[in-house]
Design a protein around this motif. Structure first.
Motif, PDB file in Angstrom:
ATOM      1  N   VAL B  49      42.604  46.065  40.359  1.00  0.00           N
ATOM      2  CA  VAL B  49      41.562  47.059  40.109  1.00  0.00           C
ATOM      3  C   VAL B  49      41.804  47.682  38.740  1.00  0.00           C
ATOM      4  N   GLU B  50      40.746  47.753  37.957  1.00  0.00           N
ATOM      5  CA  GLU B  50      40.863  48.391  36.643  1.00  0.00           C
ATOM      6  C   GLU B  50      41.311  49.834  36.796  1.00  0.00           C
ATOM      7  N   GLY B  51      42.278  50.233  36.001  1.00  0.00           N
ATOM      8  CA  GLY B  51      42.749  51.610  36.049  1.00  0.00           C
ATOM      9  C   GLY B  51      43.820  51.845  37.102  1.00  0.00           C
ATOM     10  N   VAL B  52      44.018  50.858  37.977  1.00  0.00           N
ATOM     11  CA  VAL B  52      45.072  50.967  38.987  1.00  0.00           C
ATOM     12  C   VAL B  52      46.155  49.922  38.727  1.00  0.00           C
ATOM     13  N   HIS B  53      45.717  48.679  38.611  1.00  0.00           N
ATOM     14  CA  HIS B  53      46.666  47.580  38.416  1.00  0.00           C
ATOM     15  C   HIS B  53      46.739  47.095  36.976  1.00  0.00           C
ATOM     16  N   PHE B  54      45.771  47.494  36.191  1.00  0.00           N
ATOM     17  CA  PHE B  54      45.833  47.200  34.752  1.00  0.00           C
ATOM     18  C   PHE B  54      45.019  48.274  34.034  1.00  0.00           C
ATOM     19  N   PRO B  55      45.416  48.584  32.778  1.00  0.00           N
ATOM     20  CA  PRO B  55      44.741  49.681  32.077  1.00  0.00           C
ATOM     21  C   PRO B  55      43.272  49.370  31.815  1.00  0.00           C
ATOM     22  N   ALA B  56      42.457  50.414  31.811  1.00  0.00           N
ATOM     23  CA  ALA B  56      41.051  50.261  31.433  1.00  0.00           C
ATOM     24  C   ALA B  56      40.972  49.637  30.044  1.00  0.00           C
ATOM     25  N   ARG B  57      39.954  48.852  29.828  1.00  0.00           N
ATOM     26  CA  ARG B  57      39.691  48.174  28.555  1.00  0.00           C
ATOM     27  C   ARG B  57      40.738  47.122  28.193  1.00  0.00           C
ATOM     28  N   THR B  58      41.440  46.617  29.200  1.00  0.00           N
ATOM     29  CA  THR B  58      42.292  45.450  28.959  1.00  0.00           C
ATOM     30  C   THR B  58      41.390  44.287  28.541  1.00  0.00           C
ATOM     31  N   ASP B  59      41.878  43.468  27.601  1.00  0.00           N
ATOM     32  CA  ASP B  59      41.066  42.335  27.147  1.00  0.00           C
ATOM     33  C   ASP B  59      40.711  41.421  28.328  1.00  0.00           C
ATOM     34  N   ALA B  60      39.459  40.987  28.332  1.00  0.00           N
ATOM     35  CA  ALA B  60      38.952  40.180  29.442  1.00  0.00           C
ATOM     36  C   ALA B  60      39.797  38.930  29.724  1.00  0.00           C
ATOM     37  N   PRO B  61      40.223  38.179  28.700  1.00  0.00           N
ATOM     38  CA  PRO B  61      41.036  36.987  29.000  1.00  0.00           C
ATOM     39  C   PRO B  61      42.326  37.333  29.739  1.00  0.00           C
ATOM     40  N   ASP B  62      42.926  38.483  29.389  1.00  0.00           N
ATOM     41  CA  ASP B  62      44.151  38.891  30.073  1.00  0.00           C
ATOM     42  C   ASP B  62      43.871  39.257  31.535  1.00  0.00           C
ATOM     43  N   VAL B  63      42.727  39.885  31.785  1.00  0.00           N
ATOM     44  CA  VAL B  63      42.369  40.219  33.170  1.00  0.00           C
ATOM     45  C   VAL B  63      42.226  38.943  33.992  1.00  0.00           C
ATOM     46  N   GLY B  64      41.543  37.952  33.431  1.00  0.00           N
ATOM     47  CA  GLY B  64      41.362  36.683  34.148  1.00  0.00           C
ATOM     48  C   GLY B  64      42.677  35.970  34.397  1.00  0.00           C
ATOM     49  N   TYR B  65      43.513  35.951  33.364  1.00  0.00           N
ATOM     50  CA  TYR B  65      44.818  35.286  33.491  1.00  0.00           C
ATOM     51  C   TYR B  65      45.675  35.969  34.553  1.00  0.00           C
ATOM     52  N   GLU B 100      32.699  35.559  29.578  1.00  0.00           N
ATOM     53  CA  GLU B 100      33.196  34.364  28.893  1.00  0.00           C
ATOM     54  C   GLU B 100      34.706  34.482  28.658  1.00  0.00           C
ATOM     55  N   GLY B 101      35.140  35.658  28.212  1.00  0.00           N
ATOM     56  CA  GLY B 101      36.563  35.879  27.972  1.00  0.00           C
ATOM     57  C   GLY B 101      37.370  35.804  29.257  1.00  0.00           C
ATOM     58  N   PHE B 102      36.852  36.446  30.286  1.00  0.00           N
ATOM     59  CA  PHE B 102      37.528  36.423  31.595  1.00  0.00           C
ATOM     60  C   PHE B 102      37.711  34.984  32.073  1.00  0.00           C
ATOM     61  N   ALA B 103      36.642  34.213  31.993  1.00  0.00           N
ATOM     62  CA  ALA B 103      36.706  32.821  32.456  1.00  0.00           C
ATOM     63  C   ALA B 103      37.700  32.019  31.623  1.00  0.00           C
ATOM     64  N   GLN B 104      37.746  32.299  30.339  1.00  0.00           N
ATOM     65  CA  GLN B 104      38.663  31.568  29.458  1.00  0.00           C
ATOM     66  C   GLN B 104      40.120  31.810  29.870  1.00  0.00           C
ATOM     67  N   GLY B 105      40.472  33.086  30.112  1.00  0.00           N
ATOM     68  CA  GLY B 105      41.837  33.406  30.532  1.00  0.00           C
ATOM     69  C   GLY B 105      42.155  32.834  31.907  1.00  0.00           C
ATOM     70  N   LEU B 106      41.180  32.932  32.802  1.00  0.00           N
ATOM     71  CA  LEU B 106      41.366  32.410  34.165  1.00  0.00           C
ATOM     72  C   LEU B 106      41.630  30.913  34.147  1.00  0.00           C
TER      73      LEU B 106
END
Lengths: 315, 315
Positions: B49-65, B100-106
């Motif tokens: 969850v954003e703001g709980v498990h990772f900081p808000a505005r984390t780059d999308a590829p990192d969130v996906g990864y 697109e960024g999220f999918a790329q990291g994932l």
């Protein structure tokens, strides 16, 4: 009151009927289940978000029930038998009463279908519930959206539109006589698992109606590369919607969404009598050539319904 | 820009390498996969969850990864081979660049492990990502938290504490020399899949470290009904944390969480040389009788670390 994540899991989610094919359930890094080579594995995942898929302050047992129902509906649409589920529960705070209610609604439906909770995650966050349900289907045949053939008859189970009317009643705070029945149709849809199992060898295609009958029919036709004529006069009429103007009733039925009924096709000579023992089945149209598109007819002439299907980014 | 849910799925999530055992992937009501009776099915589900498990505005590829990494780590802890995943993506709006960024990291991590995305749900809501990853493990043996025996040696992979220091660096906006390395350890943890596979027949118990080394060791000991002595002097020292005071470094290592390293036990005569080809392995302690509890020693005497494990409702 302060409940740790581990206490919550232990208190409300760990105790339930155990399936023999679950070798390791809740409490480790992952669950371990018996595999089987005589079946295909069928997996579906659906998410419901407070304020998007159900109104804020919906009773916790209804949230739990509905979160599982929409997933079981997906397995029903494949002709599969559900077996287990994983639950991701994001909740703003560890409100024990809410969690107890949620678990009660969830397990009420789970036990009806012998579905065991095998794991998942409980996190702090906005109210978002994701369930992944898994099960098995015979290896020789399962249902998809892609098998409809020209000339097939088009069927629907139950009474599409009641759920959308129920959501409207919830949003309006309606308390008229039939409102409670309609609200239940939205909050506690009945996944058509038994019907799906029975259709496995009969239907040529199937899907569940979550985004609205017409939108979902278009998807079925796109997957099957065919068109369809939907005879609006054949749509089952809800007795609970007797006082609703016909145009509004049709909008609920064709564009409302959230029905979780099965939309399916079968060859014209298929024997369907007795198949939907626990739910009515109605022929509502015919599959035609792709170039004819998806059309509605009413009183024998072309009909363009108002309203539209449900798309969670374009409401 | 307005992308419908179906367009999003089609554009960014539908095209990828296809596995032979996936009979039906994205696009129907559920996915259909080959079953197998010579393996056990292993399933894990984790939510971030954003703001709980990772900081808000984390780059999308990192969130996906990261969303996939934490799930693969669970399968690693079972000794299982990951095969597929389902994704529930709740996002505030259909921001095409973000998706697109999220999918790329994932898919960067997914393709590394030949994990196919088979379905899921894309909904409008707060940023919450749930992944369910599935795979197979040999039927004769898989890893759990429950097998540690008195006298077993206790091991950890990698360098616990770097991820917690990385999260701190992210929150502080730190730009010192080693900050980027540490941030990556938090944002892109390496799931120890190969190590887990290799440990399957060697380790007596295993789990991944998500809530902090000490908290997770207590869970392993509770599941195994044993105690443990953790020799703090043996903890691997991060070269990136060389300038951090020792007490703080120990707090990161023992209580920090988010490491996604493997914590495991093995008989004292187990041959572990060469097993962690892609990651260092360190013996950090010994399994003892349950009545001795879980204790730390430092310079040969009892040691009480500061800080605490990570519990998402009690932070």
């Amino acid at each position: 009151m302060s409940l740790s994540e581990f206490d919550i899991i232990a208190k409300y989610f760990a105790t339930q009927t155990a399936r023999e094919d679950v070798r390791l359930g809740i409490g480790d890094d992952a669950a371990v289940l018996d595999g089987r080579s005589d079946r295909k594995l069928v997996l579906a995942m659906d998410t419901i978000v407070e304020g998007v898929h159900f109104p804020a302050r919906t009773d916790a047992p209804d949230v739990g029930y509905r979160a599982l129902a929409v997933n079981l509906s997906d397995l029903a649409a494949m002709g599969a038998e559900p077996s287990w589920m994983s639950l991701s529960l994001s909740i703003p705070r560890a409100d024990e009463q809410w969690i107890e209610g949620f678990a009660q609604g969830l397990f009420e439906l789970a036990s009806e279908h012998r579905v065991q909770l095998i794991g998942g995650d409980t996190v702090r966050g906005p109210l978002v519930v994701t369930i992944q349900v898994g099960g098995w289907v015979e290896s020789d045949r399962w249902l998809t959206r892609a098998g409809a053939k020209i000339g097939d008859a088009l069927f629907v189970s139950g009474v599409p539109g009641e759920a959308a009317a129920g959501l409207q009643a919830l949003q309006d705070g309606s308390t008229v006589q039939w409102a409670d029945i309609l609200k239940q149709r939205f909050l506690r849809p009945t996944p058509r698992v038994h019907l799906g199992r029975a259709l496995r060898t009969i239907a040529s295609s199937a899907m569940d109606i979550s985004d609205g009958l017409l939108t979902d029919l278009r998807k079925l036709c796109a997957a099957s590369q065919c068109g369809a004529i939907l005879d609006v006069d054949r749509l089952p009429i809800s007795s609970a919607l007797g006082s609703v103007p016909e145009d509004k009733r049709l909008e609920y039925a064709l564009a409302g969404g959230d029905d979780y009924e099965l939309l399916f096709t079968a060859p014209p000579d298929a024997v369907l009598s007795g198949i939907g023992a626990d739910v009515a089945i109605t022929q509502i149209g015919t599959i035609v050539e792709s170039r004819k598109g998806v059309r509605c007819v009413r009183n024998g002439t072309a009909f363009t319904p108002s309203g539209r299907g449900w798309d969670h980014f374009n409401e």
